[in-house]
Motif scaffolding. Structure first.
Motif, PDB file in Angstrom:
ATOM      1  N   GLN A 130       0.708  -1.105  -0.127  1.00  0.00           N
ATOM      2  CA  GLN A 130       0.085   0.093   0.112  1.00  0.00           C
ATOM      3  C   GLN A 130       0.730   1.301  -0.008  1.00  0.00           C
ATOM      4  O   GLN A 130       0.073   2.445  -0.179  1.00  0.00           O
ATOM      5  CB  GLN A 130      -0.759  -0.069   1.314  1.00  0.00           C
ATOM      6  CG  GLN A 130      -1.751  -1.155   1.344  1.00  0.00           C
ATOM      7  CD  GLN A 130      -2.548  -1.303   0.135  1.00  0.00           C
ATOM      8  OE1 GLN A 130      -3.322  -0.342  -0.368  1.00  0.00           O
ATOM      9  NE2 GLN A 130      -3.055  -2.352  -0.408  1.00  0.00           N
ATOM     10  N   ASP A 131       2.059   1.100   0.295  1.00  0.00           N
ATOM     11  CA  ASP A 131       3.261   2.141   0.229  1.00  0.00           C
ATOM     12  C   ASP A 131       3.214   2.883  -1.101  1.00  0.00           C
ATOM     13  O   ASP A 131       3.178   2.061  -2.043  1.00  0.00           O
ATOM     14  CB  ASP A 131       4.461   1.597   0.783  1.00  0.00           C
ATOM     15  CG  ASP A 131       5.333   2.655   1.322  1.00  0.00           C
ATOM     16  OD1 ASP A 131       5.612   3.842   0.674  1.00  0.00           O
ATOM     17  OD2 ASP A 131       5.683   2.786   2.294  1.00  0.00           O
ATOM     18  N   MET A 132       3.526   4.000  -1.349  1.00  0.00           N
ATOM     19  CA  MET A 132       4.047   4.787  -2.572  1.00  0.00           C
ATOM     20  C   MET A 132       5.287   4.448  -2.935  1.00  0.00           C
ATOM     21  O   MET A 132       5.765   4.868  -3.995  1.00  0.00           O
ATOM     22  CB  MET A 132       3.584   6.031  -2.392  1.00  0.00           C
ATOM     23  CG  MET A 132       2.132   6.287  -2.203  1.00  0.00           C
ATOM     24  SD  MET A 132       0.968   5.692  -3.355  1.00  0.00           S
ATOM     25  CE  MET A 132       1.517   6.734  -4.994  1.00  0.00           C
ATOM     26  N   VAL A 133       6.089   4.014  -2.150  1.00  0.00           N
ATOM     27  CA  VAL A 133       7.427   3.728  -2.231  1.00  0.00           C
ATOM     28  C   VAL A 133       8.026   2.354  -2.806  1.00  0.00           C
ATOM     29  O   VAL A 133       8.926   2.292  -3.622  1.00  0.00           O
ATOM     30  CB  VAL A 133       8.367   4.159  -0.783  1.00  0.00           C
ATOM     31  CG1 VAL A 133      10.005   4.015  -0.994  1.00  0.00           C
ATOM     32  CG2 VAL A 133       7.897   5.868  -0.468  1.00  0.00           C
ATOM     33  N   PHE A 134       7.380   1.307  -2.144  1.00  0.00           N
ATOM     34  CA  PHE A 134       8.142   0.067  -2.345  1.00  0.00           C
ATOM     35  C   PHE A 134       7.068  -0.885  -3.086  1.00  0.00           C
ATOM     36  O   PHE A 134       5.778  -0.710  -3.153  1.00  0.00           O
ATOM     37  CB  PHE A 134       8.334  -0.654  -1.090  1.00  0.00           C
ATOM     38  CG  PHE A 134       9.459  -0.121  -0.157  1.00  0.00           C
ATOM     39  CD1 PHE A 134      10.616   0.059  -0.628  1.00  0.00           C
ATOM     40  CD2 PHE A 134       8.939   0.805   1.057  1.00  0.00           C
ATOM     41  CE1 PHE A 134      11.790   0.645   0.029  1.00  0.00           C
ATOM     42  CE2 PHE A 134      10.062   1.457   1.547  1.00  0.00           C
ATOM     43  CZ  PHE A 134      11.420   1.460   1.438  1.00  0.00           C
ATOM     44  N   SER A 135       7.744  -1.792  -3.765  1.00  0.00           N
ATOM     45  CA  SER A 135       6.812  -2.767  -4.565  1.00  0.00           C
ATOM     46  C   SER A 135       7.373  -4.172  -3.869  1.00  0.00           C
ATOM     47  O   SER A 135       8.383  -4.624  -4.385  1.00  0.00           O
ATOM     48  CB  SER A 135       7.197  -2.760  -6.125  1.00  0.00           C
ATOM     49  OG  SER A 135       6.676  -3.862  -6.562  1.00  0.00           O
ATOM     50  N   PRO A 136       6.749  -4.653  -3.007  1.00  0.00           N
ATOM     51  CA  PRO A 136       7.137  -6.161  -2.394  1.00  0.00           C
ATOM     52  C   PRO A 136       6.783  -7.190  -3.030  1.00  0.00           C
ATOM     53  O   PRO A 136       5.959  -7.423  -4.012  1.00  0.00           O
ATOM     54  CB  PRO A 136       6.098  -6.061  -1.099  1.00  0.00           C
ATOM     55  CG  PRO A 136       5.029  -5.429  -1.381  1.00  0.00           C
ATOM     56  CD  PRO A 136       5.143  -4.245  -2.554  1.00  0.00           C
ATOM     57  N   HIS A 137       7.719  -8.175  -3.010  1.00  0.00           N
ATOM     58  CA  HIS A 137       7.741  -9.641  -3.482  1.00  0.00           C
ATOM     59  C   HIS A 137       8.062 -10.634  -2.462  1.00  0.00           C
ATOM     60  O   HIS A 137       8.670 -10.008  -1.295  1.00  0.00           O
ATOM     61  CB  HIS A 137       8.625  -9.595  -4.728  1.00  0.00           C
ATOM     62  CG  HIS A 137       8.679  -9.109  -5.760  1.00  0.00           C
ATOM     63  ND1 HIS A 137       8.055  -9.345  -7.165  1.00  0.00           N
ATOM     64  CD2 HIS A 137       8.841  -7.473  -5.913  1.00  0.00           C
ATOM     65  CE1 HIS A 137       8.258  -8.092  -7.807  1.00  0.00           C
ATOM     66  NE2 HIS A 137       8.790  -7.159  -7.177  1.00  0.00           N
ATOM     67  N   VAL A 138       7.453 -11.638  -2.287  1.00  0.00           N
ATOM     68  CA  VAL A 138       7.708 -12.496  -1.333  1.00  0.00           C
ATOM     69  C   VAL A 138       8.159 -13.878  -1.898  1.00  0.00           C
ATOM     70  O   VAL A 138       7.711 -14.400  -2.873  1.00  0.00           O
ATOM     71  CB  VAL A 138       6.376 -12.846  -0.380  1.00  0.00           C
ATOM     72  CG1 VAL A 138       6.703 -13.902   0.482  1.00  0.00           C
ATOM     73  CG2 VAL A 138       5.872 -11.540   0.214  1.00  0.00           C
ATOM     74  N   ALA A 139       9.221 -14.568  -1.312  1.00  0.00           N
ATOM     75  CA  ALA A 139       9.670 -15.812  -1.778  1.00  0.00           C
ATOM     76  C   ALA A 139       9.604 -16.865  -0.455  1.00  0.00           C
ATOM     77  O   ALA A 139       9.563 -16.309   0.727  1.00  0.00           O
ATOM     78  CB  ALA A 139      11.266 -15.534  -2.299  1.00  0.00           C
TER      79      ALA A 139
END
Length: 381
Positions: A36-45
């Protein structure tokens, strides 16, 4: 003239599994908050990308990378490294964060070899609970990573005192609780506890370090004086048969309610008046935080991160670990003083809602990530 927002920074969180458990929950919650942040694009492994947390992440639109690792000593480690390397390069991952010990011993060396600019690990429990074969690998990861994120000051002190890790390399981010899901409203009891004058209880994995036996012995001390008391133990684990035998030997079985682990934990927190965490070793307990948010009066052993949540005579009561008579004395005080019990419960709820919410944890994660990225010249505010 339209000013375009800068592209989001891709980050990758690696966690051993995505099923039930406190670490799994925190990793998923932080990924969703970053999404939901405007800064980060999270991925999960994950090495085990199935289960309730995986479902939550997919529903939120967060991509999940499956790594087939089952041992560091066979071909699955090579396959996992190759998959991770390809994924990092495809998505231009700038920050890698291993969230638990299994992901750290594989992920931190792998991410450094791949060339991820910022590589972080986590330490969310005392290392005495870690498999001994992992300890040398964790020490290697301590040296290879740029920082270690811990979930309480007690673990920070543990790493400094016992592993000589500089305080400047450690960042504290307390666990965050979903205060919209866990509330002090609708406190009711299930049918099995309707006849109770007061309910003492715990929600826990039934493992040796949780020391449920101490709680049973303390309850046995109280039981003759307060026949209306009931003890609710919600959880599963290898200790359960032995604990049930102990309850029988202590002649308290008729007053005990045993329930298996459940996803509907708030229902049980709402049924418990006094929540007990008797652990001999604890970092920052999600169950304790959730119980306090739900309006339970907290009693906890004086270990680890418990005193960061339970401030004596302010937000709950403490007792010394493995001291069943000491625990019984604290419980007796609360049983006989409903006004004290209510005051401590209300103050505990207020503390968690103010300082230990998901919003507070996500702000701290944001600050930690941006701080490390700024140090590498990869982030400008």
């Amino acid at each position: 003239m339209v000013t375009l927002a800068p592209p989001k920074i891709p980050v990758l969180i690696l966690v051993n599994s995505l099923g039930p458990g406190g670490t799994e929950r925190q990793s998923a919650e932080m990924a969703k908050a970053l999404h939901q942040d405007m800064v980060f694009s999270p991925h999960v492994a994950s090495f085990d990308p199935q289960g309730m947390r995986a479902d939550e992440l997919r529903a939120a639109g967060i991509p999940i990378l499956s790594l087939p690792l089952n041992s560091l000593l066979n071909k699955s480690a090579v396959d996992s490294y190759c998959l991770l390397k390809a994924y990092v390069r495809k998505h231009n991952i700038k920050l890698f964060h291993a969230f638990d010990a299994p992901s750290t011993v594989f992920g931190v060396p792998a991410a450094r070899m791949i060339g991820v600019p910022v590589v972080l690990s986590s330490q969310r429990s005392y290392r005495r609970l870690t498999f001994r074969k992992h300890l040398p690998l964790l020490r290697l990861a301590d040296k290879l990573g740029q920082g270690i994120v811990v979930n309480c000051h007690a673990i920070e002190d543990h790493l400094i005192a016992e592993y000589s890790i500089p305080r400047t390399r450690i960042r504290v981010c307390h666990n965050g609780i979903d205060t919209a899901r866990f509330t002090a409203d609708n406190r009711t009891r299930p049918e099995s506890l309707r006849d109770a004058s007061l309910v003492i209880g715990t929600l826990s994995q039934l493992r040796p370090e949780k020391d449920i036996g101490c709680l049973l012995r303390a309850f046995a001390i109280l039981r003759p004086d307060y026949p209306g008391l009931r003890l609710a133990i919600v959880g599963s684990g290898p200790e359960k048969p032995g604990l049930q035998r102990l309850a029988h030997d202590l002649n308290i079985s008729p007053a005990c309610i045993w329930e298996e682990s459940t996803n509907d934990v708030s229902r049980w927190f709402h049924a418990i008046d006094i929540f007990v965490l008797a652990s001999v070793s604890e970092a920052l307990s999600n169950a304790l935080m959730e119980a306090m948010t739900c309006g339970c009066c907290a009693v906890a052993s004086n270990v680890g991160g418990n005193p960061e949540l339970v401030h004596p005579d302010e937000t709950g009561l403490l007792f010394e670990k493995q001291d069943a008579p000491g625990l019984a004395a604290q419980l007796r005080l609360l049983v006989e003083n409903p006004q004290l019990r209510e005051r401590l419960a209300q103050a505990g709820t207020a503390l968690i809602r103010r300082d230990f919410s998901l919003a507070a944890a996500s702000r701290t994660f944001h600050e930690i990530y941006t701080g490390f990225l700024q140090a590498r010249g990869l982030f400008t505010s």
